[in-house]
Design a protein around this motif. Structure first.
Motif, PDB file in Angstrom:
ATOM      1  N   ASP A 185      14.997  16.554  21.283  1.00  0.00           N
ATOM      2  CA  ASP A 185      15.982  16.708  20.212  1.00  0.00           C
ATOM      3  C   ASP A 185      15.448  17.628  19.228  1.00  0.00           C
ATOM      4  OD1 ASP A 185      17.767  16.653  18.157  1.00  0.00           O
ATOM      5  OD2 ASP A 185      17.723  14.341  18.056  1.00  0.00           O
ATOM      6  N   PRO A 186      16.384  18.859  19.297  1.00  0.00           N
ATOM      7  CA  PRO A 186      15.712  20.115  18.205  1.00  0.00           C
ATOM      8  C   PRO A 186      15.813  19.644  16.873  1.00  0.00           C
ATOM      9  CG  PRO A 186      17.646  20.719  19.387  1.00  0.00           C
ATOM     10  CD  PRO A 186      17.502  19.396  20.068  1.00  0.00           C
ATOM     11  N   THR A 187      16.319  18.469  16.432  1.00  0.00           N
ATOM     12  CA  THR A 187      16.585  18.213  14.993  1.00  0.00           C
ATOM     13  C   THR A 187      15.285  17.247  14.659  1.00  0.00           C
ATOM     14  OG1 THR A 187      17.799  16.078  15.431  1.00  0.00           O
ATOM     15  CG2 THR A 187      18.980  18.180  15.038  1.00  0.00           C
ATOM     16  N   THR A 188      14.727  16.782  15.513  1.00  0.00           N
ATOM     17  CA  THR A 188      13.417  16.114  15.275  1.00  0.00           C
ATOM     18  C   THR A 188      12.154  16.511  15.972  1.00  0.00           C
ATOM     19  OG1 THR A 188      13.929  14.517  17.259  1.00  0.00           O
ATOM     20  CG2 THR A 188      14.879  13.956  15.109  1.00  0.00           C
ATOM     21  N   THR A 189      12.273  17.484  16.685  1.00  0.00           N
ATOM     22  CA  THR A 189      10.964  18.017  17.410  1.00  0.00           C
ATOM     23  C   THR A 189      10.685  19.511  16.871  1.00  0.00           C
ATOM     24  OG1 THR A 189      11.518  16.840  19.403  1.00  0.00           O
ATOM     25  CG2 THR A 189       9.949  18.610  19.612  1.00  0.00           C
TER      26      THR A 189
END
Length: 154
Positions: A55-59
């Motif tokens: 998930d690019p919002t958390t990674t």
């Protein structure tokens, strides 16, 4: 947003992995790395998938993993540098996307942050998929293309 709930079959795929920030670099990966590999191994004209493993919002952007995949037959011998995976079948919320690469993040965001909560459904642990038709093409004048955005739902 037009979304349908569909049962998708499990599929065996050969894939190449991209690691880094999502966005324009993914399009370059498909064009410069995946498409030539697909052609060299005569795997064109088959359904293909984009699978965001993170998930690019958390990674962190440099740690994001994305697999460009193509369906292969059970007896197909997958050779390096490709790897083998099974994409899980099951119930998915499927939205039609038509637009340019720079419009895709907003479509994913709408699907995940607006449609999904309003639907009463919950995303499960399987990764989200982009599913590209066997006759996938990009409009040379506009850069637009079509695919399905698929969120696994419980």
């Amino acid at each position: 947003m037009d979304v349908q709930i569909k049962e998708l079959p499990a599929v065996r795929v050969a894939y190449l992995r991209y690691k880094g920030p999502f966005g324009p670099a993914l399009g370059e990966f498909w064009k410069e790395v995946f498409a030539p590999w697909q052609k060299a191994f005569r795997l064109q004209g088959r359904v293909s998938y984009g699978v965001a493993q993170d998930d690019p919002t958390t990674t962190a952007p440099n740690e994001c993993r994305y697999d460009a995949c193509v369906e292969v037959a059970p007896d197909y011998q997958i050779a390096a540098p490709a790897k083998e995976a099974m994409l899980a079948g099951g119930r998915y919320a499927v939205a039609q996307f038509h637009g340019t690469p720079d419009q895709m993040p907003a479509a994913w965001q709408e699907l995940q942050t607006q449609w999904l909560p309003a639907s009463g459904l919950k995303k499960d642990a399987r990764p989200c998929l982009e599913r590209y038709a066997a006759d996938f093409s990009i409009d040379p004048a506009t850069g637009a293309f079509s695919c399905e955005l698929c969120i696994p739902v419980a």
